[in-house]
Structures are given as structure tokens and as C-alpha cells.
Design an enzyme around this catalytic site. Structure first.
Site, PDB file in Angstrom:
ATOM      1  N   CYS A 350       0.784  -1.233  -0.007  1.00  0.00           N
ATOM      2  CA  CYS A 350       0.052  -0.073   0.028  1.00  0.00           C
ATOM      3  C   CYS A 350       0.847   1.396  -0.269  1.00  0.00           C
ATOM      4  O   CYS A 350       0.756   2.261  -0.951  1.00  0.00           O
ATOM      5  CB  CYS A 350      -0.888  -0.089   1.058  1.00  0.00           C
ATOM      6  N   ARG A 379       6.729 -11.233   5.392  1.00  0.00           N
ATOM      7  CA  ARG A 379       6.088 -10.909   6.699  1.00  0.00           C
ATOM      8  C   ARG A 379       6.769 -11.866   7.656  1.00  0.00           C
ATOM      9  O   ARG A 379       6.924 -13.014   7.117  1.00  0.00           O
ATOM     10  CB  ARG A 379       4.616 -11.137   6.590  1.00  0.00           C
ATOM     11  N   GLN A 397       1.816 -10.685  -3.840  1.00  0.00           N
ATOM     12  CA  GLN A 397       0.205 -10.379  -3.690  1.00  0.00           C
ATOM     13  C   GLN A 397       0.083  -9.943  -5.129  1.00  0.00           C
ATOM     14  O   GLN A 397       0.755  -9.058  -5.831  1.00  0.00           O
ATOM     15  CB  GLN A 397      -0.019  -9.462  -2.764  1.00  0.00           C
ATOM     16  N   ASP A 399      -1.743  -7.493  -5.808  1.00  0.00           N
ATOM     17  CA  ASP A 399      -2.282  -6.414  -5.143  1.00  0.00           C
ATOM     18  C   ASP A 399      -2.634  -5.168  -6.045  1.00  0.00           C
ATOM     19  O   ASP A 399      -2.012  -4.973  -6.804  1.00  0.00           O
ATOM     20  CB  ASP A 399      -1.361  -5.719  -4.056  1.00  0.00           C
ATOM     21  N   HIS A 401      -4.466  -1.214  -5.510  1.00  0.00           N
ATOM     22  CA  HIS A 401      -5.221  -0.093  -4.671  1.00  0.00           C
ATOM     23  C   HIS A 401      -5.800   0.925  -5.514  1.00  0.00           C
ATOM     24  O   HIS A 401      -5.386   1.349  -6.843  1.00  0.00           O
ATOM     25  CB  HIS A 401      -4.197   0.692  -3.820  1.00  0.00           C
ATOM     26  N   LYS A 485     -14.830  -4.735   4.650  1.00  0.00           N
ATOM     27  CA  LYS A 485     -14.445  -5.576   3.564  1.00  0.00           C
ATOM     28  C   LYS A 485     -15.262  -6.657   3.315  1.00  0.00           C
ATOM     29  O   LYS A 485     -16.338  -6.981   3.961  1.00  0.00           O
ATOM     30  CB  LYS A 485     -13.022  -6.049   4.181  1.00  0.00           C
ATOM     31  N   HIS A 531      -8.370  -1.355  -0.979  1.00  0.00           N
ATOM     32  CA  HIS A 531      -7.267  -2.278  -1.203  1.00  0.00           C
ATOM     33  C   HIS A 531      -8.186  -3.628  -1.871  1.00  0.00           C
ATOM     34  O   HIS A 531      -9.193  -3.988  -1.286  1.00  0.00           O
ATOM     35  CB  HIS A 531      -6.608  -2.793   0.057  1.00  0.00           C
TER      36      HIS A 531
END
Length: 657
Positions: A350, A379, A397, A399, A401, A485, A531
Site C-alpha cells: 500500500c 512478513r 500479492q 495487489d 489499490h 471489507k 485495497h
RNA sequence: GCCGAGGUAGCUCAGUGGUAGAGCAGCCGAUUCGUAAUCGGCAGGUCGCGAGUUCAACUCUCGCCCUCGGCUCCA
């Protein structure tokens, strides 16, 4: 008044003496029902409402006297709730057996679970497999005695006294906590007595189809500061047939295990020398990943996303601004110092995307901005939780945004869901569950964002689902602190749910980073941020795919699509010619030119789960054909090569499963 | 991280206080073969790592690493 009215599910009302039990009523209806009955469900009748019911219905023992007007339902094996009662009683049977064999154990809790039950015990010595055999035998012995499960009421002080006397400290704690009324209920199974709300099935006789599965450590109440108890897990069903089916499903899951298939099909590895939770993609796995990623990137571009790339390591201060050093620190790798500045390996994408958004002033004409990246994050996961590809320390990911105006929320959410369904369809999933997680409106202090933001965002999510005819379950209090979410869980080929897609609002980061756009009114506004990840993680998704397909990838994904199996070296030239032709048409072909007999080549190709095998011998060479064998359909006979190319091309293009 | 079980050849596994074995895979040779394993030979292991006990440790003890089943957590 000594008569009460009992309303049955068919609407008939029976007038019976106060104190009549559900079992007696069942007997009146039919002896067979009484025999099959496990437990009863009551809800408020026409007269006095049931004072005990927390909601509008309650499960009670068949031998519990009824003393007010109720609606009554006798539950048998057909009712889903009865299975949990049955398993709960089986858990008591386990505890009864264990306390008989090991009188010094301290008891924890023993609830039913989805496939059986467990019970927790504190004992110095670990339970061994031999112990489990003894416990199993004792359980069967007790069950055969058809011991009744009897409800007993004790006053709270009596209950505590009972447990103090027997040194059952955990049970004492439970009584202290859970007993809200002066009198609490206990259940006995033979000599065994347990503090328990119930209900239970009438006796132990029916409990025959169970299997003690494993012993595992579990903290008392799930808190790490508490002592660790030994939890004995068991599978339990009404019938041996159901139990066997369940055990068979476990075997099936084992057969599909991506860690096992990963080795057998040479897809990926995890290397002790490199570190736990870090994935090495081997050539075949890497090829499938490439195909998945290509599909995804093409879709992203078609659907109006911009592809970006951001660094893997960024200044620690950035993560302070984002707030991750505060609430996410325990999941991050430690900082790295370079030239007196601390850098942080990224646990999320992000902030990188936010910096790209911020790099130029945005106008309302630019929105929505959709930034997508196959972003690799690291992580720290505790060593005990790592699991193949499904739980790792470094992963990529898919991912994205989305920065948008409030008026654009709904269409963006809809587009995300549509994309998620495209993923499902493409990768062969046809069942799913959707959850909408909202905040706990009674504790706004635990969340960021204004109540109207929450309301608007949640409404947008819910309305979009409704408009798209997507059934969903709303869960209050499950949202992240920064926004509501939607989670989509896919159901795989053997019925297991996997959480993949997530679409999350974020009321936190735009404010933290001071994101803005210039509105039509010429004033500065804060954009909404969403996200979203569809696959979740490429590693994890791949692991799930391996299990979903049991390693037999559809043609468009298979790393080797066609295995060429010449019958002997005499047709080597023809085999090469066919191989080259297929390669020139874009197929992933492997020529098995080993000095092996045909059956061996077929066997190896089958074990590698290669979709098609082409058998070539003198006959085919003569006729210019290929003999097609499909990995599940078997021998399909000789066909002209162009025909095969055409049909396989279609199969690849349609991504057929 | 915690509890329990493990770690022996690339893979699957056997084994014993006297420094290791099988099958498959690999390599070499023979065979030229028709839809799930052709035959023979060769090679391959600091028995997870490090200490300790012992004349001697793969085996016993301790520490660590990693894997598996759970707890917890989660993409």
C-alpha cells in the site's frame, strides 16, 4: 395449572400434564421416533414465553420435563443441530474414559467441532499413541454400557466446592465465570460428572463411530500466558459408514497435498539452507506461474488498471507514517540500517502505491486511479505456523489499490467482484461464499473513519452484492480497524473453503498520507481508498490450485501439455518432426526419447499428469497420423496431426477445465 | 513462539553402541519394443547441525536448525 400445551411442528397441539418430557411426547407420536430421537428443540409457545431461551429457541434433553407452553420439535439424526449435541456427548464419553484411566488429569473444555470433538486435559505425561488405544477401548466399553447422560442441578457454591475437592482448577474457573444464575447444571455419564450447559443425547449407546485422531497442545482459553493442555481430537459420526467416508476424504486430501505433489511433479521447493517459509519455484512451477501471471496482467490492463512496480525495501519512516510500525510490527522483518538510515523490507504494498498516487497532483478527472502490482512482500510468521505454499514468509500479492470518489464506490466494488468471478471461472472454481465484515457500531473508538464513512461504504458493499445477486453473510465486528471489507472464499474440488479475494476499504491511509484530489469545485478532497487482492497471494493460490486439480492441470496451464512417446528409435525422425510441428504451434511438448518401452513411457507421463500423450510407431509414421492418448480418457486412436493441433488449440484457447 | 511426533542416498523407507541397507530415480550396457514399470551392471550417504558420555555414537545425553500435527495467527 397442571396442564400445558405443546405445539408440534405440524401445528397440532397436545395438552399434556406439566412435567411431561419430550421423550414421552415422542413415544406418543411413534415408538420409532422415540427411538431415533436425540434431543429436542423448544421455543416459546402460545402461553408463557420460555424464560431460559436466549434467542427464540433452545435445545434441551429429551428427559427434561416441560413445565410451560412450548413449541416442540423432536430432533433426530436428520437435524444438523443434533449432530453437535451427539458429538458433545461423545466428548463427555472421552472425558469419562480418560478420568477413569488417568484419575489425576485436570479437565479443560470439550466441545463438538465440525468433524467430531475434542477434550482438553492437563497431565504431566504426554498422552502416547498407546494411551489413545487404551482410551479408545475404554470409551467403547463405557458406550456399550449404555450409560445415561443425566442432568443434575447444583448450587454455584456446591459446584465450586465439588471442583475444589477434586482439584479441578480449570473447571472452578469456568463455573465462576459462566454461572450467571444461582443454580448450575451438571451432566453425569456413569461415574463421570461435568459442569455443562447441555443438552446431551440420552445415553452413550449410540456413540460407536468415532476415532481418536491426535493429541495436540492448546493453551487454556487460547491464551499463551495460560498453561498448555493436551487436547485429544476425535472424529465422530452417527455411523461407521460416515466415519469411513470422512477418513477417506482425509486420505484424498493427503493425496492432493500440494507439498507432496510439489515434489512429485517438481513444481517448487523450500530449502533448509535458504530459510523456512521461502519458496523456490522450479521450472515447471515457474511456467505455470508465468501463465497465471500473464492472464492476470492482461485482465488488469483490460479492466482499466495500471501496472506499477515498487521497491522491496523502503525507509522505516515511511512505515511509521503508514502506521505499520505501530500495529503491524510483530509481523515485520527487522529493519536494516544503511548509511545511518533504517530501511524496512515491505510487508505490504500500500505505501508504495500511495507514493505513486502522490507523485503528481490528481484531479477528479483522473479518478478512479487503479494501481496494480504483483508485489512481493515479506512478513515474519512464527515458525510453528508455516505451511507449504499456504503460509509463508515471502510471497507475491496480486495487489491493487483503487483511489476514487464517493460517487464511484459502487461501480468500483462491482468491477472488483466481477473480476473475482472471472478468476474463479478461469481457474475452475464454481462454488464460493461471500462475507461482508462490518464494524462493531457500539465501539466506534476501536476504528478509524467517521460513522458516515462506515455506513456509506458498508451500504455500497451490501447494495452492490444485492444488485449482482451475490448471496453474502454480514458479520458485525469482523472488519479491520481501518474499514469494512468483502471476503470471498472459494470452495475447492473436495469441498474445502479457501479465503482468497478480499476487497477492503481504508479510511486510515488516505488521511495519514494526506492524499488529495482537486474536485470539480476546485477544492481539495480526500479520495476513498480500496485495497483489493483477487488471488490473495500467488504462492498460496498456486498451492490451492495444485490441490484443487490434484496436480492434473488443465491443458492451458499444464507445464508439459503433450508427451511424445515413440514406440522405438526406428521412428525417431518422425517423432522429432511431430515434436517440432507442435512446438511451432505454440504447444509445450516433451519428447520422451529414452530407451524405454512404450508402457514405461506411458506410465511416466501418466504419473506426471501430462494431459496428452501421442504414441508414434511405424503405423503412424506411414500414415502421417498420431495416436492420441488422454490422461483420463485413455486411448483415443490415431488421428491426422492437423486435426489434433486444431482441437488442442481450441482446448487451450477456451481454457477448458 | 508453545505442546507432541519426526529428520538415514534425489524420492519412499528399513536398520544396529562396533563408522550403513532396499526399492524407485540417476549413469553405463544389452534389448528396438504398441497404451501405467524390459533385463543386467555401476555409482550415490560427514545417518539434520554442534557439543558431551564412551575404547567406540547413526544409535545414549544436551543444545540448536528444519519438517509434520495442533494451539495462535493468516495472503
Amino acid at each position: 395449572m397442571d396442564q400445558i400445551h405443546v405445539t408440534l411442528p405440524d401445528g397440532k397441539v397436545q395438552e399434556v400434564p406439566k412435567g411431561t418430557t419430550p421423550l414421552e411426547i415422542a413415544r406418543k407420536i411413534s415408538p420409532r421416533l422415540a427411538d431415533a430421537a436425540l434431543v429436542a428443540r423448544i421455543s416459546a409457545g402460545n402461553g408463557v414465553p420460555n424464560p431460559n431461551a436466549t434467542d427464540n429457541s433452545e435445545l434441551i434433553d429429551l428427559r427434561r420435563p416441560l413445565d410451560y407452553d412450548v413449541k416442540l420439535q423432536i430432533l433426530t439424526e436428520k437435524d444438523a443441530d443434533a449432530l453437535y449435541v451427539f458429538r458433545h456427548s461423545a466428548a463427555h464419553l472421552l472425558a469419562a474414559a480418560v478420568t477413569e484411566l488417568f484419575p489425576d488429569v485436570k479437565l479443560g473444555i470439550g466441545p463438538p467441532i465440525d468433524t467430531g470433538f475434542f477434550y482438553e486435559f492437563l497431565r504431566e505425561e504426554p498422552f502416547t499413541p498407546e494411551d489413545l488405544v487404551k482410551i479408545d477401548a475404554k470409551m467403547r466399553q463405557l458406550a456399550a454400557q449404555d450409560l445415561p447422560n443425566e442432568r443434575k442441578l447444583l448450587s454455584k457454591p456446591e459446584a465450586i466446592e465439588l471442583y475444589k475437592k477434586t482439584n479441578q482448577t480449570f473447571k472452578c474457573e469456568l463455573v465462576e465465570e459462566k454461572a450467571t444464575e444461582p443454580v448450575v447444571s451438571f451432566y453425569t455419564t456413569g461415574k463421570f460428572i461435568d459442569f455443562c450447559r447441555g443438552p446431551h443425547i440420552p445415553s452413550t449407546k449410540r456413540i460407536t463411530a468415532f476415532k481418536l485422531m491426535s493429541v495436540a497442545g492448546a493453551y487454556w482459553k487460547g491464551q499463551e500466558a495460560n498453561p498448555q493442555l493436551q487436547r485429544i481430537y476425535a472424529a465422530a459420526f452417527y455411523t461407521q459408514k460416515e466415519l469411513d467416508e470422512y477418513l477417506h476424504r482425509l486420505e484424498e486430501a493427503k493425496r492432493r497435498d500440494h507439498r507432496k505433489l510439489g515434489v512429485e511433479l517438481d513444481l517448487f521447493s523450500i530449502q533448509e539452507e535458504a530459510g523456512p517459509g521461502l519458496i523456490f519455484w522450479h521450472p515447471k512451477g515457474g511456467l505455470i506461474r508465468k501463465i497465471m501471471e500473464d492472464w492476470l496482467r492482461d485482465e488488469l490492463l483490460h479492466r482499466g488498471y495500471d501496472l506499477v512496480a515498487t521497491p522491496h525495501i523502503m525507509k522505516l519512516d515511511l512505515w511509521k507514517t503508514s502506521g505499520h510500525t505501530g500495529y503491524y510490527r510483530e509481523n515485520m522483518f527487522g529493519p536494516v540500517e544503511v548509511e545511518k538510515t533504517d530501511y524496512q523490507l515491505k510487508p505490504m504494498n500500500c505505501p508504495g502505491h500511495i507514493l505513486i498516487y502522490k507523485a503528481r497532483m490528481k484531479s477528479y478527472r483522473d479518478l478512479p486511479v487503479r494501481l496494480a502490482e504483483l508485489g512481493t512482500v515479506y512478513r515474519y510468521e512464527r515458525s510453528g505456523v508455516l505451511h507449504g505454499l499456504l503460509r509463508v514468509r515471502g510471497f507475491t500479492q496480486d495487489d491493487a489499490h483503487i483511489f476514487c470518489m464517493p460517487s464511484q464506490i459502487e461501480s468500483e466494488v462491482e468491477a472488483c467482484m466481477d473480476f473475482a468471478f472471472a478468476v474463479m471461472k478461469t481457474f475452475g472454481f464454481d462454488k464460493f461464499e461471500v462475507e461482508l465484515s462490518d464494524w462493531d457500531a457500539s465501539h466506534p473508538e476501536n476504528y478509524t473513519g467517521k460513522p458516515e464513512d462506515w455506513q456509506r461504504a458498508t451500504a455500497a458493499l451490501a447494495e452492490t452484492m444485492t444488485r449482482m445477486n451475490i448471496p453474502f453473510k454480514k458479520i458485525d465486528g469482523e472488519a479491520a480497524f481501518y474499514g469494512p471489507k468483502i471476503d470471498v472464499k472459494l470452495i475447492d474440488a473436495i469441498g474445502r473453503p479457501w479465503q482468497l479475494t478480499t476487497v477492503q476499504f481504508d479510511f486510515n491511509l488516505p488521511a495519514r498520507f494526506g492524499l488529495q484530489y482537486i474536485g470539480e469545485d476546485g477544492a481539495k478532497h480526500e479520495p476513498l481508498m480500496v485495497h483489493r487482492a483477487l488471488l490473495g497471494s500467488v504462492e498460496r493460490f498456486f498451492g490451492i490450485l495444485v490441490e484443487h486439480y490434484a496436480g492434473a492441470f488443465p491443458l492451458w496451464l499444464a507445464p508439459v501439455q503433450i508427451e511424445i512417446c515413440p514406440v522405438s528409435e526406428k521412428v525417431a525422425d518422425y517423432a522429432h518432426q511431430v515434436t517440432d510441428t507442435l512446438k511451432s504451434h505454440g504447444f509445450r511438448v516433451h519428447l520422451d526419447d529414452r530407451n524405454e518401452k512404450l508402457p514405461a513411457k506411458i506410465r511416466d507421463a501418466q504419473l506426471q499428469k501430462i494431459p496428452y500423450m501421442l504414441v508414434l510407431g511405424p503405423k503412424e509414421s506411414e500414415a502421417g497420423t498420431v495416436s492420441v492418448r488422454h490422461r483420463t480418457k485413455g486411448d483415443l486412436g490415431p488421428k491426422p496431426l492437423p486435426e489434433v493441433i486444431e482441437s488442442l488449440t481450441k482446448e487451450v484457447e477456451s481454457k477448458s477445465q
